[in-house]
Design an enzyme around this catalytic site. Structure first.
Site, PDB file in Angstrom:
ATOM      1  N   HIS A  51       0.849  -1.203   0.000  1.00 55.26           N
ATOM      2  CA  HIS A  51       0.000   0.000   0.000  1.00 55.26           C
ATOM      3  C   HIS A  51       0.874   1.238   0.000  1.00 55.26           C
ATOM      4  O   HIS A  51       2.003   1.223   0.483  1.00 55.26           O
ATOM      5  CB  HIS A  51      -0.942   0.018   1.208  1.00 55.26           C
ATOM      6  CG  HIS A  51      -0.234  -0.091   2.528  1.00 55.26           C
ATOM      7  ND1 HIS A  51       0.200  -1.298   3.034  1.00 55.26           N
ATOM      8  CD2 HIS A  51       0.134   0.848   3.419  1.00 55.26           C
ATOM      9  CE1 HIS A  51       0.796  -1.090   4.192  1.00 55.26           C
ATOM     10  NE2 HIS A  51       0.785   0.205   4.451  1.00 55.26           N
ATOM     11  N   HIS A  76       0.939   5.312   1.118  1.00 54.41           N
ATOM     12  CA  HIS A  76       0.315   6.366   1.925  1.00 54.41           C
ATOM     13  C   HIS A  76       0.335   7.684   1.153  1.00 54.41           C
ATOM     14  O   HIS A  76       1.381   8.076   0.625  1.00 54.41           O
ATOM     15  CB  HIS A  76       1.101   6.605   3.225  1.00 54.41           C
ATOM     16  CG  HIS A  76       1.145   5.447   4.158  1.00 54.41           C
ATOM     17  ND1 HIS A  76       0.384   5.386   5.301  1.00 54.41           N
ATOM     18  CD2 HIS A  76       1.876   4.306   4.139  1.00 54.41           C
ATOM     19  CE1 HIS A  76       0.641   4.263   5.947  1.00 54.41           C
ATOM     20  NE2 HIS A  76       1.552   3.586   5.263  1.00 54.41           N
TER      21      HIS A  76
HETATM   22  P1  AMP Z   1       2.214   0.572   7.286  1.00 56.43           P
HETATM   23  O1  AMP Z   1       2.778   0.862   8.658  1.00 56.43           O
HETATM   24  O2  AMP Z   1       2.907   1.293   6.190  1.00 56.43           O
HETATM   25  O3  AMP Z   1       2.114  -0.919   7.045  1.00 56.43           O
HETATM   26  O4  AMP Z   1       0.746   1.181   7.310  1.00 56.43           O
HETATM   27  C1  AMP Z   1      -0.378   0.468   7.721  1.00 56.43           C
HETATM   28  C2  AMP Z   1      -1.446   1.480   7.907  1.00 56.43           C
HETATM   29  O5  AMP Z   1      -2.696   0.813   7.905  1.00 56.43           O
HETATM   30  C3  AMP Z   1      -1.375   2.262   9.236  1.00 56.43           C
HETATM   31  O6  AMP Z   1      -1.208   3.648   8.961  1.00 56.43           O
HETATM   32  C4  AMP Z   1      -2.714   1.957   9.905  1.00 56.43           C
HETATM   33  O7  AMP Z   1      -3.266   3.079  10.568  1.00 56.43           O
HETATM   34  C5  AMP Z   1      -3.570   1.525   8.742  1.00 56.43           C
HETATM   35  N1  AMP Z   1      -4.673   0.634   9.074  1.00 56.43           N
HETATM   36  C6  AMP Z   1      -4.630  -0.470   9.843  1.00 56.43           C
HETATM   37  N2  AMP Z   1      -5.844  -1.033   9.930  1.00 56.43           N
HETATM   38  C7  AMP Z   1      -6.677  -0.258   9.189  1.00 56.43           C
HETATM   39  C8  AMP Z   1      -8.075  -0.302   8.884  1.00 56.43           C
HETATM   40  N3  AMP Z   1      -8.865  -1.274   9.356  1.00 56.43           N
HETATM   41  N4  AMP Z   1      -8.594   0.670   8.098  1.00 56.43           N
HETATM   42  C9  AMP Z   1      -7.812   1.655   7.623  1.00 56.43           C
HETATM   43  N5  AMP Z   1      -6.490   1.749   7.868  1.00 56.43           N
HETATM   44  C10 AMP Z   1      -5.939   0.815   8.649  1.00 56.43           C
END
Ligand code: AMP
Ligand code: ZN
Length: 131
Positions: A97, A99
């Site tokens: 993903h 950001h």
């Molecule tokens: P990363 O640390 O780059 O793997 O980012 C994962 C992101 O997913 C974090 O910023 C979380 O806040 C986000 N995240 C986790 N669970 C959910 C969810 N159910 N809906 C939306 N975002 C989420």
């Protein structure tokens, strides 16, 4: 099944910013900054090293389009585009993903680069990367 696959399957609710057959964009639950958005492929790939280039390009095309839309409608002062690959890089959800982080001030988010150039042999690094 990973948490983003569950969101894609509709098992977990999300705030959808954009959706097509290949790509989903949702509001990040943490909203590190207002409008913090995640763009992901609907197929599960762990990270940028695993995702095939054509799928990667579909995701990144939407990243650009959504960055433009967020810029137009939220009017941030700047935007960070961020991808974490691997636990050591801060990845917590192992489904690729990107950001999109709208920035409103210089210090509304902490992304810090330390100057370590005094320790670096640039020619040696170049040689290693291109060997
Ligand atoms: P990363 O640390 O780059 O793997 O980012 C994962 C992101 O997913 C974090 O910023 C979380 O806040 C986000 N995240 C986790 N669970 C959910 C969810 N159910 N809906 C939306 N975002 C989420
Ligand atoms: Zn997944």
């Amino acid at each position: 099944m990973c948490i983003f696959c569950k969101i894609i399957n509709g098992e977990i609710p999300s705030k959808k910013v954009y959706e097509d057959d290949d790509v989903l964009a949702i509001l990040d639950i943490s909203q590190a900054t207002l409008g913090h958005t995640l763009v992901l492929p609907k197929k599960h790939y762990a990270n940028i090293l695993e995702i095939p280039t054509d799928e990667y390009q579909k995701v990144m095309k939407k990243v650009k389009e959504l960055a433009e839309k967020i810029n137009k409608n939220l009017k941030p002062a700047g935007i960070n585009i961020l991808n974490n690959c691997g636990e050591a890089a801060g990845q917590t959800v192992m489904h690729y993903h990107v950001h999109i982080l709208p920035r409103y001030t210089n210090n509304d988010l902490k992304i810090e680069f330390t100057d370590n150039s005094s320790n670096a042999d640039l020619d040696a690094v170049l040689k290693k990367i291109n060997n």
